[in-house]
Each structure stands twice: as structure tokens, then as C-alpha cells.
Write a protein that holds these residues in place. Structure first.
Motif, mmCIF file in Angstrom:
data_model
loop_
_atom_site.group_PDB
_atom_site.id
_atom_site.type_symbol
_atom_site.label_atom_id
_atom_site.label_comp_id
_atom_site.label_asym_id
_atom_site.label_seq_id
_atom_site.Cartn_x
_atom_site.Cartn_y
_atom_site.Cartn_z
ATOM 1 N N MET A 167 0.832 -1.216 0.000
ATOM 2 C CA MET A 167 0.000 0.000 0.000
ATOM 3 C C MET A 167 0.861 1.258 0.000
ATOM 4 S SD MET A 167 -3.303 -0.754 0.308
ATOM 5 C CE MET A 167 -4.337 -0.026 1.570
ATOM 6 N N ALA A 168 1.897 1.256 0.843
ATOM 7 C CA ALA A 168 2.782 2.423 0.949
ATOM 8 C C ALA A 168 3.586 2.598 -0.336
ATOM 9 C CB ALA A 168 3.715 2.262 2.142
ATOM 10 N N ALA A 169 4.001 1.475 -0.941
ATOM 11 C CA ALA A 169 4.772 1.545 -2.185
ATOM 12 C C ALA A 169 3.925 2.166 -3.297
ATOM 13 C CB ALA A 169 5.256 0.153 -2.595
ATOM 14 N N SER A 170 2.657 1.731 -3.424
ATOM 15 C CA SER A 170 1.861 2.328 -4.499
ATOM 16 C C SER A 170 1.495 3.770 -4.185
ATOM 17 C CB SER A 170 0.640 1.478 -4.880
ATOM 18 O OG SER A 170 0.044 0.910 -3.772
ATOM 19 N N ALA A 171 1.306 4.084 -2.898
ATOM 20 C CA ALA A 171 1.035 5.484 -2.530
ATOM 21 C C ALA A 171 2.235 6.370 -2.892
ATOM 22 C CB ALA A 171 0.731 5.590 -1.039
ATOM 23 N N LEU A 172 3.434 5.860 -2.607
ATOM 24 C CA LEU A 172 4.643 6.628 -2.924
ATOM 25 C C LEU A 172 4.743 6.888 -4.433
ATOM 26 C CD1 LEU A 172 8.092 5.788 -1.334
ATOM 27 C CD2 LEU A 172 7.935 6.718 -3.617
ATOM 28 N N LEU A 173 4.498 5.844 -5.230
ATOM 29 C CA LEU A 173 4.594 6.009 -6.685
ATOM 30 C C LEU A 173 3.458 6.869 -7.231
ATOM 31 C CD1 LEU A 173 5.824 2.559 -8.057
ATOM 32 C CD2 LEU A 173 7.134 4.506 -7.208
ATOM 33 N N ARG A 174 2.274 6.758 -6.632
ATOM 34 C CA ARG A 174 1.145 7.584 -7.065
ATOM 35 C C ARG A 174 1.460 9.067 -6.809
ATOM 36 N NH1 ARG A 174 -2.863 6.424 -3.525
ATOM 37 N NH2 ARG A 174 -2.453 4.184 -3.713
ATOM 38 N N HIS A 175 2.025 9.320 -5.645
ATOM 39 C CA HIS A 175 2.407 10.670 -5.270
ATOM 40 C C HIS A 175 3.482 11.207 -6.215
ATOM 41 C CE1 HIS A 175 2.834 14.113 -2.774
ATOM 42 N NE2 HIS A 175 4.081 13.836 -2.436
ATOM 43 N N LEU A 176 4.444 10.358 -6.535
ATOM 44 C CA LEU A 176 5.500 10.736 -7.464
ATOM 45 C C LEU A 176 4.897 11.066 -8.829
ATOM 46 C CD1 LEU A 176 8.542 10.869 -8.261
ATOM 47 C CD2 LEU A 176 8.399 8.437 -8.758
ATOM 48 N N ARG A 177 3.977 10.224 -9.284
ATOM 49 C CA ARG A 177 3.334 10.426 -10.574
ATOM 50 C C ARG A 177 2.627 11.783 -10.633
ATOM 51 N NH1 ARG A 177 -2.325 8.252 -12.427
ATOM 52 N NH2 ARG A 177 -2.620 9.762 -10.781
ATOM 53 N N LEU A 289 4.542 -6.749 -9.580
ATOM 54 C CA LEU A 289 4.967 -5.525 -10.260
ATOM 55 C C LEU A 289 3.802 -4.908 -11.042
ATOM 56 C CD1 LEU A 289 7.077 -3.489 -11.269
ATOM 57 C CD2 LEU A 289 7.699 -5.132 -13.041
ATOM 58 N N ASN A 290 3.046 -5.762 -11.743
ATOM 59 C CA ASN A 290 1.871 -5.268 -12.482
ATOM 60 C C ASN A 290 0.889 -4.579 -11.549
ATOM 61 O OD1 ASN A 290 2.883 -6.299 -14.858
ATOM 62 N ND2 ASN A 290 1.662 -8.188 -14.786
ATOM 63 N N ALA A 291 0.655 -5.190 -10.393
ATOM 64 C CA ALA A 291 -0.289 -4.619 -9.420
ATOM 65 C C ALA A 291 0.223 -3.272 -8.910
ATOM 66 C CB ALA A 291 -0.499 -5.590 -8.259
ATOM 67 N N LEU A 292 1.524 -3.220 -8.609
ATOM 68 C CA LEU A 292 2.118 -1.970 -8.119
ATOM 69 C C LEU A 292 1.937 -0.855 -9.148
ATOM 70 C CD1 LEU A 292 3.922 -0.411 -6.075
ATOM 71 C CD2 LEU A 292 5.920 -1.358 -7.261
ATOM 72 N N ALA A 293 2.246 -1.163 -10.412
ATOM 73 C CA ALA A 293 2.132 -0.161 -11.472
ATOM 74 C C ALA A 293 0.688 0.298 -11.627
ATOM 75 C CB ALA A 293 2.659 -0.735 -12.791
ATOM 76 N N SER A 294 -0.239 -0.644 -11.664
ATOM 77 C CA SER A 294 -1.620 -0.226 -11.911
ATOM 78 C C SER A 294 -2.200 0.513 -10.710
ATOM 79 C CB SER A 294 -2.483 -1.406 -12.378
ATOM 80 O OG SER A 294 -2.980 -2.106 -11.282
ATOM 81 N N ASN A 295 -1.833 0.124 -9.489
ATOM 82 C CA ASN A 295 -2.274 0.884 -8.307
ATOM 83 C C ASN A 295 -1.718 2.299 -8.286
ATOM 84 O OD1 ASN A 295 -3.773 -1.214 -7.272
ATOM 85 N ND2 ASN A 295 -2.086 -2.000 -6.002
ATOM 86 N N ALA A 296 -0.548 2.484 -8.900
ATOM 87 C CA ALA A 296 0.072 3.810 -8.915
ATOM 88 C C ALA A 296 -0.381 4.620 -10.117
ATOM 89 C CB ALA A 296 1.591 3.662 -8.909
ATOM 90 N N GLY A 297 -1.148 4.011 -11.008
ATOM 91 C CA GLY A 297 -1.601 4.717 -12.211
ATOM 92 C C GLY A 297 -0.494 4.897 -13.231
ATOM 93 N N LEU A 298 0.457 3.968 -13.250
ATOM 94 C CA LEU A 298 1.564 4.045 -14.206
ATOM 95 C C LEU A 298 1.464 2.883 -15.202
ATOM 96 C CD1 LEU A 298 4.316 4.804 -11.552
ATOM 97 C CD2 LEU A 298 3.666 6.383 -13.384
ATOM 98 N N THR A 299 1.955 3.114 -16.409
ATOM 99 C CA THR A 299 1.910 2.078 -17.441
ATOM 100 C C THR A 299 3.287 1.459 -17.609
ATOM 101 O OG1 THR A 299 0.372 3.544 -18.571
ATOM 102 C CG2 THR A 299 1.193 1.662 -19.825
ATOM 103 N N ILE A 300 3.342 0.131 -17.622
ATOM 104 C CA ILE A 300 4.626 -0.534 -17.842
ATOM 105 C C ILE A 300 4.985 -0.474 -19.318
ATOM 106 C CG2 ILE A 300 5.877 -2.735 -17.754
ATOM 107 C CD1 ILE A 300 4.419 -3.408 -15.210
ATOM 108 N N GLU A 301 6.166 0.096 -19.588
ATOM 109 C CA GLU A 301 6.595 0.272 -20.979
ATOM 110 C C GLU A 301 7.507 -0.887 -21.403
ATOM 111 O OE1 GLU A 301 5.703 3.280 -22.401
ATOM 112 O OE2 GLU A 301 7.028 3.502 -24.135
ATOM 113 N N GLN A 302 8.500 -1.166 -20.570
ATOM 114 C CA GLN A 302 9.446 -2.234 -20.918
ATOM 115 C C GLN A 302 10.196 -2.681 -19.661
ATOM 116 O OE1 GLN A 302 11.926 -1.139 -24.264
ATOM 117 N NE2 GLN A 302 13.066 -3.061 -24.211
ATOM 118 N N THR A 303 10.580 -3.969 -19.640
ATOM 119 C CA THR A 303 11.355 -4.489 -18.501
ATOM 120 C C THR A 303 12.634 -5.148 -19.004
ATOM 121 O OG1 THR A 303 9.397 -4.854 -17.121
ATOM 122 C CG2 THR A 303 11.326 -6.142 -16.580
ATOM 123 N N TRP A 304 13.739 -4.877 -18.318
ATOM 124 C CA TRP A 304 15.018 -5.512 -18.633
ATOM 125 C C TRP A 304 15.430 -6.370 -17.430
ATOM 126 C CZ3 TRP A 304 13.718 -0.468 -19.596
ATOM 127 C CH2 TRP A 304 13.752 -0.042 -20.938
#
Ligand code: AVJ
Length: 318
Positions: A167-177, A289-304
């Protein structure tokens, strides 16, 4: 002895130490690891043979930094959260210089000491890069980023996000976004699930450096809060929490003891075997990772990833 946290004007660290040691189970915030001694111990950890994270992520950057910068498009302003000493960042900055006329680097950290090291390194090795260090706790406010001009690429690497509960991780990324603009991107380095024995060894190394790092949090509390923790009376303890997919570090009391924390007017009792939970290090699956991205409202572009898929670096788009 107990103190009502609401009536004392305690600063953040004091309030968290007070609340953490008064709760059950006891806990301390992992950011307290990073005083000067702790930061030096963490640097040593990154060089341990068992601590595969740093070398694995470094290899991913060595191989793919060019593609990462290319995938981030026109971004020539590179912001790094928790910059530390910025070793892996050099690879991204070099790749950015090869693709853009001018590159600005903004290392963000709570420690001005770490920022000095990062700035020194970049200005010496890549004098073409403009460096603007920012002393800030990015876990509390990232709104400052919206005032920085240009297309941005934010680096949040080294599995630092792994310290936060989902929850805190997605909140942090949402805030960053919310402080970034459409088209800006985030490069996120995360540690992946792998056989448990490898994970346990990475956090309980044979040289005892991680044990020292964990116990150092008590030295810091002794010094900064006038406490009397006896470090020899606590044991470094590492667990794999399967349910939450995380490594946990604890400090286990060897005996029945009472510790005094003068600055907080607090006495804390420990039973033999009782622990202080000092850190979580989440280990991800692609689904997490998918859940984290979607909870933060971010789109996954590419993974290495590396060949063993032990670590991954993902480009997320705002
Ligand atoms: C800096 C949070 C990524 O969790 O692996 C290393 C800290 N703790 N060994 C991690 C740490 C114990 C590290 N992070």
C-alpha cells in the motif's frame, strides 16, 4: 513509563522510535540504518559475494542503459531518488549524453553527505552533465519535481521500493506520478523472488556485515536518544515471510532485559526471544509488479532483466 506522543512536540525520528518501541510487536523504521556508519556498512554490503542485488542490477544497466534512455524518449533531466553514491547512475548518464545535447542530473537524498559524493563523482567523470543536488525526503514530498522544467526520467533503483509495504509503495509512486507530467517516466529497479536459501544468505552474510548493519541501528539510538541498548544482548535475525513475499530483518533479545531511552523518557522491556522488526525487503513476481504499477496509475513500458531473472529494471510511463 509511557508518554502520550500527541502532547510532546517530537520530531519525526523521535516520534517513530517512541511509537515503534511502544508497539507490539516492536519495530523501528529502516531509514534509521543510514547514519554515517550505517551508510558505510551498506556500501560494504553491496560488495559482499552473497549480496547479489547490486552486481546483478549493475550488469543490467551495463547492458541496457542505452535502450533504457532511448525508451524514455526526449527526457534529458534525470532525477534519482535516494541517490546514494550514484555508481549505477553513471551508466545512465553516459547513455543520456550520447543521445541528448545537454543532460541535467538531480540527485535527491536526505543525506547531504551522500549528495556531495554523488555530485563529486558526476562532475569529475562527466563534466558535461549539469548537477543540481536536492536535499529532500522524497517519501514525504515530491511536489518539488513539478517545478523542474523539461521531460524527466526518474530513477528509483537498487530495490529501494522493496522496503515499503504494498500500500505504501503504491502510494509513494502515485504521489511521485502526481508531480510528473504525461510523457515523463520512471525507471524502477526491483528484486525478484528466487530460491529462499539465496535470499537468506544475501541478508545473513558469512562476514557478518549485515548483522553489524542491523545492530548499528541500536548504536544510533544510544547516541541520538541517550539510550542504553547493549548490542551484545541482541542477535541479528533474518526470516523469509512467504505469505508477504519478503525478507524480514529483526533484532532478537537474547535475555530478559530493560532498556532506557532517556531522551524519550521511555523504558522498554524485552522478553528472551522477543524481537524488534527493523526491515522488510519485498521480493517481487511479475504479478506483484503489475499490481504496483496499476495501483500507482503508471503504465509498464518495458522491462530488462539479467539472464537468471533475479533482478529487473522496469520503465514506467506517466
Ligand atoms: C537498500 C533497501 C535495497 O533491502 O536489500 C541490505 C537494504 N538491508 N541488507 C535491501 C539492506 C540489508 C537494501 N535496500
Amino acid at each position: 513509563m509511557s508518554v502520550n506522543p500527541a502532547v510532546l512536540p517530537l520530531e519525526d525520528d523521535a516520534r517513530e522510535v517512541l511509537q515503534g518501541l511502544s508497539s507490539s510487536p516492536k519495530k523501528l523504521p529502516p531509514r534509521l540504518f543510514y547514519d554515517q556508519a550505517g551508510s558505510a556498512l551498506f556500501e560494504q554490503i553491496t560488495e559482499l559475494p552473497e549480496y547479489y542485488l547490486t552486481a546483478t542490477e549493475q550488469a543490467i544497466f551495463e547492458r541496457h542503459a542505452g535502450s533504457m534512455v532511448q525508451a524514455a524518449g526526449a527526457a534529458s533531466t534525470i532525477i534519482e531518488l535516494g541517490a546514494g553514491t550514484a555508481r549505477k547512475t553513471m551508466l545512465v548518464l553516459r547513455a543520456a549524453l550520447a543521445q541528448h545535447r545537454s543532460v541535467t542530473f538531480i540527485p535527491v537524498d536526505v543525506s547531504s553527505f551522500a549528495l556531495d559524493v554523488a555530485q563529486q563523482r558526476v562532475t569529475t567523470e562527466l563534466p558535461q552533465v549539469t548537477v543540481h543536488p536536492l536535499v529532500m525526503d522524497y517519501t514525504r514530498k515530491s511536489s518539488t519535481f513539478s517545478r523542474i522544467p523539461g521531460r524527466k526520467l526518474v530513477l528509483y533503483i537498487g530495490s529501494s521500493i522493496g522496503n515499503f509495504e504494498p500500500m505504501a509503495a503504491s502510494a509513494l509512486l502515485r504521489h511521485l506520478r502526481s508531480s510528473l507530467a504525461p510523457g515523463d517516466s520512471l525507471l524502477l529497479g526491483i528484486d525478484m523472488q528466487k530460491p529462499v536459501d539465496i535470499l537468506l544468505r544475501a541478508y545473513d552474510d558469512s562476514a557478518g556485515v549485515t548483522a553489524h548493519f542491523n545492530l548499528n541501528i541500536l548504536s544510533r539510538i544510544n547516541r541520538e536518544f541517550d539510550a542504553d541498548f547493549d548490542l551484545a544482548a541482541f542477535q541479528h535475525c533474518v526470516r523469509w515471510n512467504h505469505h508477504d513475499s519478503r525478507i524480514e530483518m529483526h533484532l532478537k533479545s537474547r535475555t530478559h532485559q530493560r532498556v532506557h531511552i532517556e531522551a524519550l523518557d521511555l523504558a522498554v522491556n524485552f522478553n528472551p526471544g522477543e524481537t524488534i522488526h527493523t526491515e522488510n525487503s519485498y521480493k517481487f513476481t511479475s504479478a506483484m509488479l503489475n499490481a504496483l504499477a496499476s495501483n500507482a496509475g503508471l503504465t509498464i513500458e518495458q522491462t530488462w532483466r539479467d539472464e537468471r531473472s533475479w533482478f529487473s529494471v522496469t520503465l514506467l510511463r506517466v
